[in-house]
Scaffold this active site. Structure first.
Site, mmCIF file in Angstrom:
data_model
loop_
_atom_site.group_PDB
_atom_site.id
_atom_site.type_symbol
_atom_site.label_atom_id
_atom_site.label_comp_id
_atom_site.label_asym_id
_atom_site.label_seq_id
_atom_site.Cartn_x
_atom_site.Cartn_y
_atom_site.Cartn_z
ATOM 1 N N SER A 226 -5.093 -17.946 8.302
ATOM 2 C CA SER A 226 -6.310 -17.495 7.990
ATOM 3 C C SER A 226 -7.768 -17.867 8.926
ATOM 4 O O SER A 226 -7.361 -19.176 9.505
ATOM 5 C CB SER A 226 -6.794 -17.506 6.756
ATOM 6 N N GLY A 230 -8.301 -21.809 10.018
ATOM 7 C CA GLY A 230 -8.302 -22.068 11.466
ATOM 8 C C GLY A 230 -9.664 -22.699 11.830
ATOM 9 O O GLY A 230 -9.525 -23.659 12.698
ATOM 10 N N GLU A 247 -3.729 -18.756 16.159
ATOM 11 C CA GLU A 247 -3.486 -16.993 15.989
ATOM 12 C C GLU A 247 -4.257 -16.856 14.385
ATOM 13 O O GLU A 247 -3.645 -17.384 13.532
ATOM 14 C CB GLU A 247 -2.227 -16.586 16.202
ATOM 15 N N GLN A 328 -2.959 -12.776 -4.071
ATOM 16 C CA GLN A 328 -2.933 -11.777 -2.976
ATOM 17 C C GLN A 328 -3.210 -10.443 -3.645
ATOM 18 O O GLN A 328 -4.062 -9.566 -3.421
ATOM 19 C CB GLN A 328 -1.677 -12.009 -1.990
ATOM 20 N N GLU A 380 -10.953 -9.055 6.162
ATOM 21 C CA GLU A 380 -9.348 -8.784 6.360
ATOM 22 C C GLU A 380 -8.951 -9.085 4.785
ATOM 23 O O GLU A 380 -9.430 -9.640 4.175
ATOM 24 C CB GLU A 380 -8.579 -9.932 7.108
#
Ligand code: NAD
Length: 479
Positions: A226, A230, A247, A328, A380
């Site tokens: 995430s 990051g 990434e 989630q 996101e």
């Protein structure tokens, strides 16, 4: 039940704690018990990798290529079994799990070939009589930190190039999916690598991950996960001037123009947004649709989504498996509420589903009549939720597609060469797709994004060497 251990310096070692890996399709099914390393064990793994580096980096490249080839071959030979394990622990459908395992095998075979293609350059100097050589050298010890959503492919696309270019590895998989990581490590361990070259340290990000970030014996860190994590990783890596590649997330647009083939557009949107339960960094989460096709597209999407089979990941006929875990699922359901509160219309789905076994099942949700400034279009979600944004024309579609902090993948469905060419040129994404889902990429070409989605050099294909090697320039005066 036996305990799956960590691989440190060539030995399988118990952890400080035990991780019970549960099947998200059936909460009564425990996949296995996995050792969780602590920070001290992570440091032991780093020390083992550091000690192994001189011999490995200068070792016989034919032997190295043979080992990577053997790893790739075994993964491919066991892809059904590995895919089954992946589907069981992560919730991808069985065909998706097998496909991902096969990809991991192909990646190792690709990089087995790369071992034998080290490239350099020899140039004349601007000083007469002097030779200039440009070579690439291994970086050293690579810390590999991976997310849960591609439990075998992402580790493979980091471990294979790291080893191929002569580096040693300390691999920390995501805590939710230790099974696929362990199976991969077991295959690597049996391929004949000298002890310490490859180490597996399953465990928590706050302990094992932090130890990798903090150690000066780790020369480079490659991370996928995430944006939030990051940021921490980038700050810590830069503070001690370690090489870093990351990434991260996406909010990938799929533009559908009036002239699109409707079936192709619906297929791209359903596959791109909802397959793998929408848990892909490249998922088509924003569907940007021009006015002339909007109502037909939304009608066809509703019909297609209602016809999808959501069930146990390993059951024949399942198209959408469960969400990976309770937190989630809570996040996905809460974003549906947030969208509705912001003024979106819930066209279909968005509720928890019950199946024969207790699992984290959710009906694929489509939010329509959204605007690009809503939270559901800015953040996101990482689940089976997509939004539709209605726009006037191509120019508005492109502007909306680019109006995001992310820039991983972007797609367009159109039969116009003019618009597809313009989109490829002007889309602010690392990957663009024409009449294809935003998710779904090849393993032999670069992968990565722009803006908040990526940081550092590209992964995969030959471009991987930018991160896993360091350039040296040598000058010689023959006397
Ligand atoms: P995450 O950021 O929560 O965790 C990723 C990894 O980082 C895990 O191994 C975790 O244990 C570790 N970690 C967490 N905190 C850490 C710390 N302080 N120090 C060191 N390591 C730490 O991500 P996730 O939930 O596992 O994965 C989902 C995310 O990954 C999504 O945002 C998705 O978009 C992204 N993703 C991106 C790509 C891509 O290539 N762009 C691919 C797959 C997933």
């Amino acid at each position: 039940m036996s305990l799956y251990k960590n691989l440190i310096g060539g030995e399988w070692i118990e952890g400080a704690d035990i991780n019970r890996n549960m099947n998200p399709s059936d909460l009564s099914d425990m996949v296995g018990e996995y050792a969780r390393a602590d920070a001290k064990q992570a440091l032991q793994a780093i020390a083992a990798a550091r000690a192994a580096f001189p011999a490995w980096s200068r070792g016989n490249i034919q032997a190295r290529a043979d080992m990577l080839e053997a790893i790739g071959n075994e993964i491919l030979a066991r892809k059904d079994e590995l895919g089954n394990l992946l589907a069981r622990e992560e919730g991808k459908t069985l065909p998706e799990g097998i496909g991902e395992a096969a990809r991991a095998g192909q990646i190792f075979k690709f990089f087995a070939g790369e071992v034998l293609r080290p490239e350099g350059e020899k140039l004349p100097s601007v000083r007469p009589g002097v030779d200039v050589e440009i070579t690439r050298e291994p970086v050293g010890v690579i810390g590999i930190i991976t997310p849960w959503n591609f439990p075998i492919a992402i580790p493979a696309w980091k471990i294979a190039p790291a080893l191929a270019y002569g580096n040693c590895v300390v691999f920390k998989p995501a805590d939710l999916v230790p099974g696929s990581a362990w199976a991969l490590a077991d295959i690597i361990a049996r391929a004949g690598l000298p002890e310490g070259v490859f180490n597996l340290v399953m465990g928590r990000g706050s302990l094992v991950g932090e130890a990798i970030l903090g150690s000066r014996d780790v020369d480079a860190i490659t991370f996928t996960g995430s944006v939030e994590t990051g940021r921490t990783i980038a700050a810590k890596a830069v503070e001690r001037l370690a090489r870093v590649q990351m990434e991260m997330g996406g909010k990938n647009p799929l533009v559908v123009l009036d002239d699109a083939d409707l079936d192709t557009a619906v297929n791209c949107a359903v596959q791109g947004a909802f397959y793998s339960t929408g848990q892909r960094c490249t998922a088509s989460s924003r569907l940007i649709v021009t006015e002339g096709i909007h109502d037909r597209f939304v009608g066809a999407m509703e019909a297609a989504l209602k016809a999808l089979t959501v069930d146990d990941a390993r059951k024949s006929g399942t198209q959408i498996g469960p969400v990976v875990d309770q937190s989630q699922l809570d996040q996905d359901l809460s974003y549906v509420d947030i969208g509705v509160k912001e003024g979106a219309k819930l066209a279909c789905g968005g509720e928890r589903l019950n199946r024969a076994t207790e699992g984290f099942y959710m009906a694929p949700a489509l939010l329509t009549e959204t605007s690009n400034d809503m939270r559901v279009n800015r953040e996101e979600i990482f689940g089976p939720v997509a939004t539709v944004i209605r726009v006037k024309d191509y120019d508005a579609a492109l502007a909306t597609a680019n109006d995001t902090v992310f820039g991983l993948s972007a797609g367009i469905c159109t039969t116009s060469l003019k618009y597809s060419s313009d989109f490829k040129r002007n889309s602010e994404a690392g990957m663009t797709m024409v009449n294809l889902p935003t998710a779904g990429v090849d393993y032999h070409v670069p992968f990565g994004g722009r803006k908040g989605s990526s940081y550092g050099p590209r992964e995969q294909g030959r471009y991987a060497r930018e991160f896993y090697t360091i350039v040296k320039t040598s000058y010689t005066l023959p006397v």
